[in-house]
Design a protein around this motif. Structure first.
Motif, PDB file in Angstrom:
ATOM      1  N   ARG A   1      -8.162  -1.079   3.844  1.00  0.00           N
ATOM      2  CA  ARG A   1      -7.447  -2.347   3.654  1.00  0.00           C
ATOM      3  C   ARG A   1      -7.791  -2.836   2.258  1.00  0.00           C
ATOM      4  NH1 ARG A   1      -5.522  -5.925   7.512  1.00  0.00           N
ATOM      5  NH2 ARG A   1      -6.585  -4.661   9.104  1.00  0.00           N
TER       6      ARG A   1
ATOM      7  N   GLU B   1      -1.898  -7.698   0.905  1.00  0.00           N
ATOM      8  CA  GLU B   1      -2.684  -6.547   1.361  1.00  0.00           C
ATOM      9  C   GLU B   1      -1.852  -5.281   1.519  1.00  0.00           C
ATOM     10  OE1 GLU B   1      -6.441  -8.123   3.951  1.00  0.00           O
ATOM     11  OE2 GLU B   1      -4.589  -7.692   5.021  1.00  0.00           O
TER      12      GLU B   1
ATOM     13  N   SER C   1      -6.471  -5.221  -1.361  1.00  0.00           N
ATOM     14  CA  SER C   1      -5.636  -6.330  -1.840  1.00  0.00           C
ATOM     15  C   SER C   1      -5.665  -6.360  -3.360  1.00  0.00           C
ATOM     16  CB  SER C   1      -6.142  -7.660  -1.278  1.00  0.00           C
ATOM     17  OG  SER C   1      -7.443  -7.954  -1.741  1.00  0.00           O
TER      18      SER C   1
ATOM     19  N   GLU D   1     -11.331  -3.944   0.749  1.00  0.00           N
ATOM     20  CA  GLU D   1     -11.853  -4.865   1.760  1.00  0.00           C
ATOM     21  C   GLU D   1     -12.316  -4.144   3.023  1.00  0.00           C
ATOM     22  OE1 GLU D   1      -8.749  -7.695   2.286  1.00  0.00           O
ATOM     23  OE2 GLU D   1      -8.921  -8.474   0.254  1.00  0.00           O
TER      24      GLU D   1
ATOM     25  N   ALA E   1       2.390  -8.306   3.399  1.00  0.00           N
ATOM     26  CA  ALA E   1       1.517  -7.148   3.615  1.00  0.00           C
ATOM     27  C   ALA E   1       2.375  -5.891   3.704  1.00  0.00           C
ATOM     28  CB  ALA E   1       0.688  -7.308   4.889  1.00  0.00           C
TER      29      ALA E   1
END
Length: 213
Positions: free
Chosen positions: A208, A148, A210, A174, A111
């Motif tokens: 957030r 992410e 991804s 997200e 991440a």
């Protein structure tokens, strides 16, 4: 961020090479070996004075953290905080994030955190924004599949630009939060900037995202 000159910064870097890693390119693909535990690695780009990444490392002992900061005097301040906390799941590097692929191998990071990045508001400076497509391409390469990016800012213009950039790149949105502190997320660790701006009642934006791979 305004920097105060620290004439002893070079000595600090030299004396704490187990924390602020010199020649990070030599660790490419081998970062896990520098941590006491083999666990996911999270990366913060633009660590600043270290409040966020130190807080995250305390809160998540099951994750290894690496912080990148280009300003020498500031990375030293972060290093002081890290030493005081006595953490074994946190490392720092003093480099420019625009060359991320020189320091990390494909799939080495789980991440990435982008906190209160420079908005570079002028159109001619678009390529310097950390959410510009060229940076996203680097992030995609060093992250694990479906890794992410957690992005926070007080700058609405940069936030809107970044959402468009993420979408244009084909990323999955997200979370899109237009006022982070309204929800009072108990797991949110604030940066120094975040404390300052939220205390004035200024909204903090968080996304957030991804990659689809």
């Amino acid at each position: 961020m305004r920097q105060r000159y620290k004439p002893w910064a070079d000595d600090f870097l030299h004396n704490h090479q187990n924390l602020i890693i010199p020649n990070p390119g030599k660790q490419r693909g081998k970062w896990q070996k520098l941590f006491s535990e083999n666990q996911p690695i999270h990366l913060e780009i633009g660590t600043g004075k270290g409040q966020f990444i130190v807080g995250m490392a305390k809160q998540h002992p099951d994750i290894n953290f690496i912080g990148i900061e280009v300003a020498k005097s500031i990375v030293v301040t972060a290093g002081e905080k890290a030493l005081e906390a006595g953490l074994d799941n946190l490392l720092l590097i003093h480099v420019d994030a625009s060359h991320l692929l020189e320091y990390f191998a494909p799939g080495e990071i789980s991440a990435i955190y982008l906190n209160f990045s420079d908005p570079w508001p002028k159109n001619r400076h678009e390529k310097r924004r950390l959410t510009f497509s060229a940076f996203l391409k680097q992030y995609e390469e060093v992250l694990i599949p479906k890794g992410e990016i957690i992005f926070k800012t007080d700058n609405r213009g940069l936030f809107e630009y970044s959402l468009c950039s993420f979408s244009a790149y084909g990323m999955l949105l997200e979370e899109v939060n237009l006022d982070l502190h309204v929800i009072e997320d108990p797991l949110n660790i604030m940066t120094e900037y975040e404390e300052k701006f939220s205390a004035k009642g200024q909204p903090i934006y968080r996304s957030r995202t991804s990659f689809k791979n």
